[in-house]
Design a protein around this motif. Sequence first.
Motif, PDB file in Angstrom:
ATOM      1  N   GLY A 170      -4.498   2.518   0.367  1.00  0.00           N
ATOM      2  CA  GLY A 170      -3.597   1.610  -0.501  1.00  0.00           C
ATOM      3  C   GLY A 170      -3.327   0.314  -0.369  1.00  0.00           C
ATOM      4  O   GLY A 170      -3.358  -1.148  -0.696  1.00  0.00           O
ATOM      5  N   HIS A 173      -6.565  -1.679  -0.123  1.00  0.00           N
ATOM      6  CA  HIS A 173      -6.592  -2.210  -1.227  1.00  0.00           C
ATOM      7  C   HIS A 173      -6.401  -3.483  -2.346  1.00  0.00           C
ATOM      8  O   HIS A 173      -6.724  -4.077  -2.684  1.00  0.00           O
ATOM      9  N   GLN A 174      -5.021  -2.924  -1.974  1.00  0.00           N
ATOM     10  CA  GLN A 174      -4.149  -4.322  -2.473  1.00  0.00           C
ATOM     11  C   GLN A 174      -3.990  -5.786  -1.963  1.00  0.00           C
ATOM     12  O   GLN A 174      -4.010  -7.118  -2.852  1.00  0.00           O
ATOM     13  N   ARG A 175      -4.488  -5.748  -0.482  1.00  0.00           N
ATOM     14  CA  ARG A 175      -5.079  -7.083  -0.080  1.00  0.00           C
ATOM     15  C   ARG A 175      -6.713  -7.909  -0.096  1.00  0.00           C
ATOM     16  O   ARG A 175      -6.533  -8.999  -0.450  1.00  0.00           O
ATOM     17  N   TYR A 185       3.881  -3.847   7.210  1.00  0.00           N
ATOM     18  CA  TYR A 185       4.287  -2.577   6.070  1.00  0.00           C
ATOM     19  C   TYR A 185       4.941  -1.465   6.801  1.00  0.00           C
ATOM     20  O   TYR A 185       4.318  -0.760   8.193  1.00  0.00           O
ATOM     21  N   PRO A 265       0.187   0.424  -6.491  1.00  0.00           N
ATOM     22  CA  PRO A 265      -0.766   0.085  -5.620  1.00  0.00           C
ATOM     23  C   PRO A 265      -1.029  -0.514  -6.921  1.00  0.00           C
ATOM     24  O   PRO A 265      -0.952   0.122  -8.594  1.00  0.00           O
ATOM     25  N   PHE A 266      -2.082  -1.709  -7.109  1.00  0.00           N
ATOM     26  CA  PHE A 266      -2.449  -2.767  -8.031  1.00  0.00           C
ATOM     27  C   PHE A 266      -3.844  -1.443  -8.841  1.00  0.00           C
ATOM     28  O   PHE A 266      -4.149  -0.552  -8.013  1.00  0.00           O
ATOM     29  N   SER A 287      -1.932   5.564  -3.761  1.00  0.00           N
ATOM     30  CA  SER A 287      -3.271   4.876  -3.348  1.00  0.00           C
ATOM     31  C   SER A 287      -4.247   6.111  -2.905  1.00  0.00           C
ATOM     32  O   SER A 287      -5.049   5.484  -2.428  1.00  0.00           O
TER      33      SER A 287
END
Length: 292
Positions: A170, A173-175, A185, A265-266, A287
């Motif tokens: 997750g 994926h976000q970054r 984090y 998560p986006f 995620s």
Amino acid sequence: MPVSATSTLPATPTLSLRDDTFDAANLTAYHLYAVASPGRLRLAVLDVARHKIVAFDDLPANSLAELPAVAASTLLGQPGWARLRLALGGGASPLLPAPLYRTGDETAYLGLHHALAPSEEALAYTLPLPAPATDIVSLFAAPGSLVQWLQRVHGPSARLLPQASALLGGLLHQRGPGAAPRQLYLSLADYELTAVVLGTQVEFCNSFTVSTAEDVAYYTILVMQELGLNPDQDTVTIWGELTSDSATFALLSTYVRNLRFGARPFGLQYFYYLNEVAEYRHFDLFSLAFCE
């Protein structure tokens, strides 16, 4: 649930939410994601066509070895899902650069960090990440009975992985694949704090056993000191089992100036009833949508 400064976390209450569109008679239209740790089982269902979470359960459970018996009365016990991902928490999951990993040596790799019980199997999970610099393999242990049950009930659509890999999936994926500032984090789940430092690659990922707010603050500052992060300047993002008025958040805020809650998560949609659940909870569970 906040972490008390003087006591351990209370028992997890049962929560079950369903979108009105969820069709339990047509499981091939959905992916099932699950995170199991000693004492707890969390489940989420993704509608594949709409890329939308449409069901969520947060349930008490027993040990991982007893999970098949517990799962019989839950969504996890129902066969027929298009895809199933089950993440396991509460155990060691060391990371290894993918080029150094050799199939068949899982027991030897894991043995450096975890004494494998006779009833356990050593497994590996390669997380598909957005850049070769973060191409890593997670080693972890799972009860042999759970591995056999999962394959018998769910077949090739099912895959096991460690909870930390779900979190990593997750976060990366976000970054995305581009360069980003180094950042810490945190994910607080029951008695476990997972800390991840990401820069141009995964620089650090480890889980610590915690039972008090002081434990969480201690390991957070320790990681920041060891990785050269500044508590007065660098942002720390946290997810999991705490609230803005909890002892844990209050204590952390005295040491970390830029402490903030993370978001879900986006790239996913979330059904309306999840509005009653804080957005910074269950990041690792959702995620799993980004874990192959």
